[in-house]
Design a protein around this motif. Structure first.
Motif, mmCIF file in Angstrom:
data_model
loop_
_atom_site.group_PDB
_atom_site.id
_atom_site.type_symbol
_atom_site.label_atom_id
_atom_site.label_comp_id
_atom_site.label_asym_id
_atom_site.label_seq_id
_atom_site.Cartn_x
_atom_site.Cartn_y
_atom_site.Cartn_z
ATOM 1 N N ILE A 189 -0.542 -5.860 11.191
ATOM 2 C CA ILE A 189 -0.877 -6.377 9.868
ATOM 3 C C ILE A 189 -2.381 -6.258 9.651
ATOM 4 O O ILE A 189 -3.167 -6.684 10.490
ATOM 5 C CB ILE A 189 -0.457 -7.864 9.743
ATOM 6 N N TYR A 190 -2.762 -5.646 8.560
ATOM 7 C CA TYR A 190 -4.167 -5.557 8.191
ATOM 8 C C TYR A 190 -4.462 -6.553 7.094
ATOM 9 O O TYR A 190 -3.800 -6.552 6.068
ATOM 10 C CB TYR A 190 -4.503 -4.155 7.695
ATOM 11 N N ASP A 191 -5.459 -7.382 7.313
ATOM 12 C CA ASP A 191 -5.807 -8.361 6.289
ATOM 13 C C ASP A 191 -7.085 -7.944 5.585
ATOM 14 O O ASP A 191 -8.086 -7.651 6.225
ATOM 15 C CB ASP A 191 -6.003 -9.732 6.933
ATOM 16 N N GLU A 192 -7.070 -7.939 4.286
ATOM 17 C CA GLU A 192 -8.259 -7.679 3.471
ATOM 18 C C GLU A 192 -8.992 -6.427 3.897
ATOM 19 O O GLU A 192 -10.211 -6.370 3.899
ATOM 20 C CB GLU A 192 -9.225 -8.872 3.558
ATOM 21 N N GLN A 193 -8.263 -5.413 4.253
ATOM 22 C CA GLN A 193 -8.922 -4.198 4.686
ATOM 23 C C GLN A 193 -9.380 -3.366 3.508
ATOM 24 O O GLN A 193 -10.199 -2.498 3.639
ATOM 25 C CB GLN A 193 -7.973 -3.355 5.536
ATOM 26 N N HIS A 194 -8.797 -3.589 2.372
ATOM 27 C CA HIS A 194 -9.115 -2.816 1.191
ATOM 28 C C HIS A 194 -8.825 -1.347 1.370
ATOM 29 O O HIS A 194 -9.426 -0.492 0.768
ATOM 30 C CB HIS A 194 -10.569 -2.988 0.773
ATOM 31 N N ARG A 195 -7.968 -1.053 2.267
ATOM 32 C CA ARG A 195 -7.528 0.332 2.359
ATOM 33 C C ARG A 195 -6.027 0.282 2.352
ATOM 34 O O ARG A 195 -5.422 -0.523 3.044
ATOM 35 C CB ARG A 195 -7.958 0.965 3.667
ATOM 36 N N PHE A 196 -5.458 1.120 1.551
ATOM 37 C CA PHE A 196 -4.033 1.029 1.400
ATOM 38 C C PHE A 196 -3.391 2.315 1.824
ATOM 39 O O PHE A 196 -3.618 3.339 1.228
ATOM 40 C CB PHE A 196 -3.681 0.749 -0.053
ATOM 41 N N GLY A 197 -2.643 2.273 2.842
ATOM 42 C CA GLY A 197 -1.997 3.517 3.168
ATOM 43 C C GLY A 197 -1.267 3.453 4.461
ATOM 44 O O GLY A 197 -0.653 2.449 4.783
ATOM 45 N N VAL A 198 -1.341 4.521 5.166
ATOM 46 C CA VAL A 198 -0.603 4.576 6.402
ATOM 47 C C VAL A 198 -1.567 4.893 7.501
ATOM 48 O O VAL A 198 -2.644 5.371 7.269
ATOM 49 C CB VAL A 198 0.419 5.702 6.375
ATOM 50 N N GLY A 199 -1.157 4.634 8.663
ATOM 51 C CA GLY A 199 -1.990 4.972 9.782
ATOM 52 C C GLY A 199 -1.773 6.393 10.173
ATOM 53 O O GLY A 199 -0.965 7.101 9.593
#
Ligand code: ADP
Ligand code: MG
Length: 666
Positions: A370-380
């Motif tokens: 889970i990424y919190d507040e990363q401001h990047r939306f996508g996939v690894g």
């Protein structure tokens, strides 16, 4: 003939030495150079009669040359010439530029662009270009007599050379299957961008490229979605028939409907072996953490690890603390530094940490990241790149609202859950723009309020100390504010204890301040925006934001979200010395609106993409032509994409590491 893939050393006018320089800076093909668009244009299209010349203006004249000569002044080589039209004559002067006059023939007609100096009746260092070619035909000008492109100095080409090279390329460029979209083919758009007919054409051409860029993003999003669908490598979990039955009784409040819906969506996803790739959006304080925790808790009950990754150590620490409280049966480990493999506990664990967790993924083998507040939306990146033999489920959490059309188009590879409702009993934070004349009054009010309610306040300053940004006006620094406020409080309200927290303190010092803060031993914390996405102080009820004009709407809203988190009335005081009407208006508008989505829309309307994604610098802004705020064009891109022919080749690489990508390995 050149193609986009042609190497630049095959272009007439680029020798080996120049090619080597270009390549070193990342310009090796024709495509690289045509995409290096001008930073701006100089309008040299209007010619002025010599009798009308005025000082200081950038002007272009057209006239006949005479008296070109080369001479020395001391050691400096100098060149001069005269140009005359029917209204007068003006002198031209160059330094150390012998080749400029070597071709001038008396009586030949030239365009001359430069800045006129009336004192000497001359133009220094002008750009000149013949009006007619050697056959006496009108020449296609590139340096003067038109809108002239000016390029970044990062490109290792002189301005004149770059124009010549680009003209050579564009005159001979072929793009197979070049589509006419929005009335323009790519070749035309490059022509218009480098050598525009009018300013309006530049706008249209850039829009054509923006569309092309969006199409590439859409293709990429579709490809990811497809690839994801075919992956069946994630662990599938058992979930109750009614997924909300997985909410443990230890949680001291009941979840909002929106939270329950999100829990259901997430749990359904992780019950599949197709890895989840979901975005959870909810305004500040809407309660995303507990939703994430519920999934991790269920995973732990089924003997697997999970991981929550936060952007800062403060946030990670705090997540760990609140998750332990919410899920007393869950084993939570905080990981905030180092690279050494962890001693992974036997017991299934939720690892909470910063990027340090990412270095240990292979070690931890989480079923859910889970990424919190990363401001990047996508996939690894692919699981192989992570050193994992499977792909974990991925959940990204953000408070930044994404407009629906953007979501449908560019982020269509993501599933979306939205928490569009606040926990019951939350009061909207009262926000005021306070004039500086009321500063002392407001400090007194704050002190009384804190004492009476046994509450805490946060004071946010844009800078750490005054020395760091001498070039700016209105530098409000945390260290100075701390000193001034401490002095004031010592005199007026000696019972109040102040603390200072910023990024340049030693880590141990920071930890001890944070500890005191949570222990309630600090009443007023003076700090920097480092707390933007982090503090969850139950007793914080007042936030003061200094030099508020320096913050984007999204940041202000995040900061305001730090107070009133336990249903008490929260207050946000904005100070601003900015004189500009627009920044005042913006802050006034912010004071009146409490809904993050509405604020984002407001900002979008007023300032373009400016601030909606202002806090997303990491990665969201590196679109070259398209603008996230141009929802109209994004909608059109979606339509266009559906109608593209099968053999369409994206101009922009679809495999480049864009913005929309979460860096699973750093
Ligand atoms: P954000 O969405 O900004 O990350 P948090 O998850 O930090 O919000 O939640 C903010 C605060 O609200 C936390 O203290 C959390 O425990 C509390 N909270 C979350 N959901 C609820 C709820 N349904 N009712 C009451 N309090 C809640
Ligand atoms: Mg949060």
């Amino acid at each position: 003939m050149y193609f986009l893939s042609t190497r630049l050393d095959e272009v007439k006018g680029i020798g080996d030495a120049l090619y080597a320089k270009l390549e070193k800076r990342g310009y090796s093909t024709v495509k690289d150079l045509v995409l290096a668009v001008p930073l701006r244009y100089e309008d040299r299209s209007h010619t002025t009669q010599i009798a009308e010349l005025q000082s200081g203006n950038l002007i272009t004249v057209r006239g006949k040359m005479s008296s070109a000569r080369n001479f020395y002044k001391g050691r400096r080589s100098m060149q001069s010439a005269k140009v005359s039209d029917e209204t007068g004559t003006v002198k031209l002067q160059w330094f150390n530029n012998p080749h400029v006059i070597s071709n001038i023939k008396d009586g030949e007609e030239y365009y001359v662009s430069g800045t006129y100096n009336p004192k000497y009746k001359s133009i220094a260092q002008p750009t000149i270009e013949r009006v007619f070619d050697s056959h006496g035909d009108a020449k296609e000008n590139i340096h003067t007599g038109r809108l002239v492109p000016l390029y970044s100095t990062m490109i290792p080409l002189k301005q004149g050379t770059q124009r010549r090279v680009l003209k050579e390329i564009l005159n001979n460029l072929r793009i197979p299957n070049d589509l006419e979209l929005q009335h323009m083919r790519l070749v035309e758009s490059f022509d218009e961008i480098h050598f525009p007919t009018t300013v309006d054409h530049v706008v249209l051409a850039r829009e054509r490229l923006a569309l092309e860029e969006l199409l590439a993003l859409i293709r990429r999003s579709r490809a990811i979605k497809q690839e994801w669908k075919e992956l069946h490598t994630a662990p599938a979990f058992e979930i109750p028939a009614k997924p909300t039955a997985a909410i443990p009784a230890s949680i001291p409040f009941s979840l909002t409907n929106a939270q329950q819906k999100s829990v259901t969506e997430i749990l359904k996803d992780i019950s599949q072996s197709e890895p989840m790739n979901r975005l959870l959006i909810g305004d500040v304080g809407s309660g995303k953490t507990v939703v994430a925790g519920i999934a991790c808790n269920l995973i732990a009950e089924q003997n697997k690890n999970s991981a929550i990754i936060a952007p800062t150590k403060i946030l990670a620490t705090q997540h760990a603390e609140s998750l332990v409280k919410l899920f007393p049966d869950l084993n939570v480990e905080l990981v905030t530094g180092g690279r050494k493999p962890l001693e992974v506990p036997k017991e299934p664990t939720l690892f909470v940490g910063t990027h340090a967790v990412i270095n240990r993924l292979e070690n931890i083998k989480p079923a859910l990241v889970i990424y919190d507040e990363q401001h990047r939306f996508g996939v690894g990146q692919r699981s192989a790149a992570l050193g994992l033999s499977y792909m974990p489920h991925i959940l990204t959490m953000s408070a930044t609202p994404i407009p629906r059309s953007l979501m449908l188009t560019i982020f269509s590879h993501l599933q979306l859950s939205v928490i569009d409702e606040m926990p019951a009993g939350r009061l909207p934070t009262k926000t005021w723009l306070v004039p500086d004349s009321k500063r002392e009054d407001s400090y007194n009010w704050m002190a009384k309020n804190l004492t009476k309610n046994h509450a805490q306040a946060i004071v946010v300053c844009p800078f750490i100390d005054p020395s760091e940004h001498l070039a700016f006006e209105n530098v409000v620094s945390a260290t100075e504010t701390f000193e001034a406020m401490s002095a004031f409080m010592r005199q007026q309200h000696p019972g109040l204890r102040l603390g200072l927290l910023h990024g340049r303190q030693k880590k141990t010092e920071q930890s001890s301040v944070i500890k005191d803060l949570y222990a309630g031993e600090i009443d007023i914390l003076v700090t920097t925006p480092m707390v933007e996405v982090g503090l969850d102080l139950k007793r914080a009820s007042i936030i003061v934001i200094e030099a508020a004009e320096r913050f984007g709407m999204a940041s202000l809203h995040q900061l305001r979200g730090r107070v009133g988190r336990a249903n008490q009335q929260g207050y946000c005081l904005l100070f601003s010395n900015a004189n500009g009407m627009s920044s005042k208006e913006r802050l006034e508008a912010f004071s009146k609106e409490n809904n993050g989505l509405k604020l984002a829309e407001l900002d979008l309307k007023n300032r373009g993409s400016g601030n909606l994604f202002g806090t997303m610098q990491h990665g969201f802004s590196d679109l070259q032509f398209a603008d996230w705020a141009n929802l109209e064009l994004i909608g059109r891109a979606q339509k266009t994409y559906e109608e593209l022919p099968n053999d369409w080749e994206p101009l922009f690489a679809t495999d480049r590491k864009t913005t929309t990508e979460i860096p699973l390995a750093n």
